[in-house]
Scaffold this motif. Sequence first.
Motif, PDB file in Angstrom:
ATOM      1  N   SER A   1       0.777  -1.024  -0.133  1.00  0.00           N
ATOM      2  CA  SER A   1       0.024  -0.045   0.068  1.00  0.00           C
ATOM      3  C   SER A   1       0.915   1.391  -0.119  1.00  0.00           C
ATOM      4  N   TRP A   2       2.072   1.277   0.358  1.00  0.00           N
ATOM      5  CA  TRP A   2       2.849   2.394   0.353  1.00  0.00           C
ATOM      6  C   TRP A   2       3.587   2.830  -0.864  1.00  0.00           C
ATOM      7  N   ILE A   3       3.262   1.916  -1.837  1.00  0.00           N
ATOM      8  CA  ILE A   3       3.869   2.305  -3.335  1.00  0.00           C
ATOM      9  C   ILE A   3       3.020   3.654  -3.761  1.00  0.00           C
ATOM     10  N   SER A   4       3.866   4.170  -4.534  1.00  0.00           N
ATOM     11  CA  SER A   4       3.038   5.606  -5.049  1.00  0.00           C
ATOM     12  C   SER A   4       1.808   5.402  -6.068  1.00  0.00           C
ATOM     13  N   HIS A   5       0.899   5.839  -5.769  1.00  0.00           N
ATOM     14  CA  HIS A   5      -0.375   5.593  -6.764  1.00  0.00           C
ATOM     15  C   HIS A   5      -0.234   6.198  -8.128  1.00  0.00           C
ATOM     16  N   LEU A   6       0.652   7.329  -8.280  1.00  0.00           N
ATOM     17  CA  LEU A   6       0.953   7.937  -9.552  1.00  0.00           C
ATOM     18  C   LEU A   6       1.974   6.941 -10.260  1.00  0.00           C
ATOM     19  N   LEU A   7       3.015   6.106  -9.422  1.00  0.00           N
ATOM     20  CA  LEU A   7       3.800   5.335 -10.098  1.00  0.00           C
ATOM     21  C   LEU A   7       3.113   4.062 -10.839  1.00  0.00           C
ATOM     22  N   ILE A   8       2.110   3.612  -9.871  1.00  0.00           N
ATOM     23  CA  ILE A   8       1.279   2.347 -10.498  1.00  0.00           C
ATOM     24  C   ILE A   8       0.409   2.890 -11.689  1.00  0.00           C
ATOM     25  N   GLN A   9      -0.093   4.161 -11.716  1.00  0.00           N
ATOM     26  CA  GLN A   9      -0.844   4.333 -13.030  1.00  0.00           C
ATOM     27  C   GLN A   9       0.228   4.518 -14.139  1.00  0.00           C
ATOM     28  N   THR A  10       1.318   5.186 -13.865  1.00  0.00           N
ATOM     29  CA  THR A  10       2.229   5.034 -15.225  1.00  0.00           C
ATOM     30  C   THR A  10       2.834   3.919 -15.604  1.00  0.00           C
ATOM     31  N   VAL A  11       3.024   2.900 -14.594  1.00  0.00           N
ATOM     32  CA  VAL A  11       3.337   1.477 -15.093  1.00  0.00           C
ATOM     33  C   VAL A  11       2.109   0.724 -15.734  1.00  0.00           C
ATOM     34  N   SER A  12       0.745   1.033 -15.294  1.00  0.00           N
ATOM     35  CA  SER A  12      -0.335   0.445 -15.877  1.00  0.00           C
ATOM     36  C   SER A  12      -0.402   1.245 -17.214  1.00  0.00           C
ATOM     37  N   GLY A  13      -0.182   2.231 -17.428  1.00  0.00           N
ATOM     38  CA  GLY A  13      -0.381   2.885 -18.662  1.00  0.00           C
ATOM     39  C   GLY A  13       0.660   2.508 -19.893  1.00  0.00           C
ATOM     40  N   THR A  14       1.891   2.213 -19.223  1.00  0.00           N
ATOM     41  CA  THR A  14       2.807   1.519 -20.240  1.00  0.00           C
ATOM     42  C   THR A  14       2.518   0.183 -20.627  1.00  0.00           C
ATOM     43  N   LEU A  15       2.285  -0.639 -19.538  1.00  0.00           N
ATOM     44  CA  LEU A  15       1.664  -2.261 -19.931  1.00  0.00           C
ATOM     45  C   LEU A  15       0.575  -1.865 -20.925  1.00  0.00           C
ATOM     46  N   GLY A  16      -0.373  -1.145 -20.474  1.00  0.00           N
ATOM     47  CA  GLY A  16      -1.608  -1.046 -21.475  1.00  0.00           C
ATOM     48  C   GLY A  16      -1.341  -0.703 -22.822  1.00  0.00           C
ATOM     49  N   GLY A  17      -0.195   0.340 -23.004  1.00  0.00           N
ATOM     50  CA  GLY A  17       0.355   0.414 -24.390  1.00  0.00           C
ATOM     51  C   GLY A  17       0.887  -0.637 -24.962  1.00  0.00           C
ATOM     52  N   PHE A  18       1.728  -1.323 -24.516  1.00  0.00           N
ATOM     53  CA  PHE A  18       2.591  -2.521 -24.918  1.00  0.00           C
ATOM     54  C   PHE A  18       1.393  -3.578 -25.451  1.00  0.00           C
ATOM     55  N   SER A  19       0.226  -3.952 -24.584  1.00  0.00           N
ATOM     56  CA  SER A  19      -0.726  -4.887 -24.824  1.00  0.00           C
ATOM     57  C   SER A  19      -1.436  -4.569 -26.027  1.00  0.00           C
ATOM     58  N   THR A  20      -2.003  -3.191 -26.088  1.00  0.00           N
ATOM     59  CA  THR A  20      -2.734  -2.839 -27.100  1.00  0.00           C
ATOM     60  C   THR A  20      -2.140  -2.886 -28.706  1.00  0.00           C
ATOM     61  N   THR A  21      -0.808  -2.121 -28.447  1.00  0.00           N
ATOM     62  CA  THR A  21      -0.117  -2.105 -29.744  1.00  0.00           C
ATOM     63  C   THR A  21      -0.050  -3.396 -30.439  1.00  0.00           C
ATOM     64  N   ILE A  22       0.695  -4.587 -29.496  1.00  0.00           N
ATOM     65  CA  ILE A  22       0.708  -5.826 -30.205  1.00  0.00           C
ATOM     66  C   ILE A  22      -0.576  -6.267 -30.688  1.00  0.00           C
ATOM     67  N   ILE A  23      -1.733  -6.300 -30.129  1.00  0.00           N
ATOM     68  CA  ILE A  23      -3.050  -6.679 -30.701  1.00  0.00           C
ATOM     69  C   ILE A  23      -3.301  -5.977 -32.004  1.00  0.00           C
ATOM     70  N   THR A  24      -3.229  -4.523 -32.201  1.00  0.00           N
ATOM     71  CA  THR A  24      -3.609  -3.712 -33.237  1.00  0.00           C
ATOM     72  C   THR A  24      -2.790  -3.259 -34.127  1.00  0.00           C
ATOM     73  N   ASN A  25      -1.234  -3.881 -34.488  1.00  0.00           N
ATOM     74  CA  ASN A  25      -0.349  -3.262 -35.327  1.00  0.00           C
ATOM     75  C   ASN A  25      -0.665  -3.481 -36.588  1.00  0.00           C
ATOM     76  N   PRO A  26      -1.158  -4.835 -37.215  1.00  0.00           N
ATOM     77  CA  PRO A  26      -1.709  -4.704 -38.549  1.00  0.00           C
ATOM     78  C   PRO A  26      -2.621  -3.889 -38.913  1.00  0.00           C
ATOM     79  N   LEU A  27      -3.360  -3.404 -38.125  1.00  0.00           N
ATOM     80  CA  LEU A  27      -4.477  -2.297 -38.442  1.00  0.00           C
ATOM     81  C   LEU A  27      -4.091  -0.898 -38.677  1.00  0.00           C
ATOM     82  N   ASP A  28      -2.909  -0.737 -37.891  1.00  0.00           N
ATOM     83  CA  ASP A  28      -2.374   0.680 -38.179  1.00  0.00           C
ATOM     84  C   ASP A  28      -1.427   0.852 -39.176  1.00  0.00           C
ATOM     85  N   VAL A  29      -0.857  -0.278 -39.652  1.00  0.00           N
ATOM     86  CA  VAL A  29       0.136  -0.426 -41.029  1.00  0.00           C
ATOM     87  C   VAL A  29      -0.919  -0.342 -42.211  1.00  0.00           C
ATOM     88  N   VAL A  30      -1.938  -0.808 -42.143  1.00  0.00           N
ATOM     89  CA  VAL A  30      -3.164  -0.754 -43.207  1.00  0.00           C
ATOM     90  C   VAL A  30      -3.504   0.602 -43.223  1.00  0.00           C
TER      91      VAL A  30
END
Length: 318
Positions: free
Chosen positions: A221-250
């Motif tokens: 619980s002592w971990i910074s909430h803002l740090l958790i949010q930035t890490v979550s955003g980064t992981l979300g970016g990785f996951s989404t990019t891998i799934i949608t990459n061919p659509l972006d190329v097209v």
Amino acid sequence: MMAMVETPPPDFIKTIEWDMMDKTKFFPLSMLSSFSIRCALYPLTLIKTRLQIQKQNVLYRGMIDAYIKIFRKEGFSGLYKGFWVSSVQIVSGVFYISTYEGVRYSLAQKNIDSRFRSLMAGGVASAVSQTIIVPFDVVSQHLMMLGALDSKEAFYIKEDIMRKGKFAVTSEIVRQIFRCDGIAGFYRGYTASLCAYVPNSALWWAFYHFYQDQLHVILPSWISHLLIQTVSGTLGGFSTTIITNPLDVVRARLQVQRLESISGAFKDLWHEEGLKMFSKGLSARLVQSATFSFSIILGYETIKRISVNEEYKQFIRW
């Protein structure tokens, strides 16, 4: 004498909602943050676009190779071709975040699950944003490709126009798009943009809240909430990019190479690349997405904390 029972303070607010903020602080700070981040990360966008448009690896072998070659051949300014047109996205960003927060708040009133709210709000916000930004996206991508492809796949700009500066070159690109396709030319790839960015935005926000919830369970619980949010955003970016990459190329190919249909673009891409179509430009896009996601969330959540109304400040954790 009856003992006084002290009411425990409420838990900290994990998500600062739309009605909790002072919009006169939020909007200008949000636009400034968005511009700064886009300015810093624009070279990655340009490199990603060039990697996606090239056939196989005729010009660049990868992200680092592309950076070196562009810098050597076109100088530092070559990494910012089309930036001033692309920067209009700051305006569309205001509509995007207003729509996202507004839809999310409306769904919250109906007690809908947080992750589903984020999924729906992200999709609707992207559809609104793409309607505004696609014409500027089309022009900026043509500017990005100047000097990278021959005249068969990019508009040819005469040397005397090139010498007149950015505005003259941009005006010539606009004229050529209009001459070839009329007004519809500025919305070339619009459907592909919706197909690429609406699920991308919806999934990103859903992953962002999913990872945030999971990290809150795993981490102390002592971990910074803002740090958790930035890490979550980064992981979300990785996951989404891998799934949608061919659509972006097209999407990129439809807008720059002026192909006629999404299915035709997919067929051409499969014929040229085979299974490599799923990884085309992926390294640059992953770096761009992870860096962009981290930076956007850091700026966005910080600005929300700064803009929160006074009565909520005691419940906000950094």
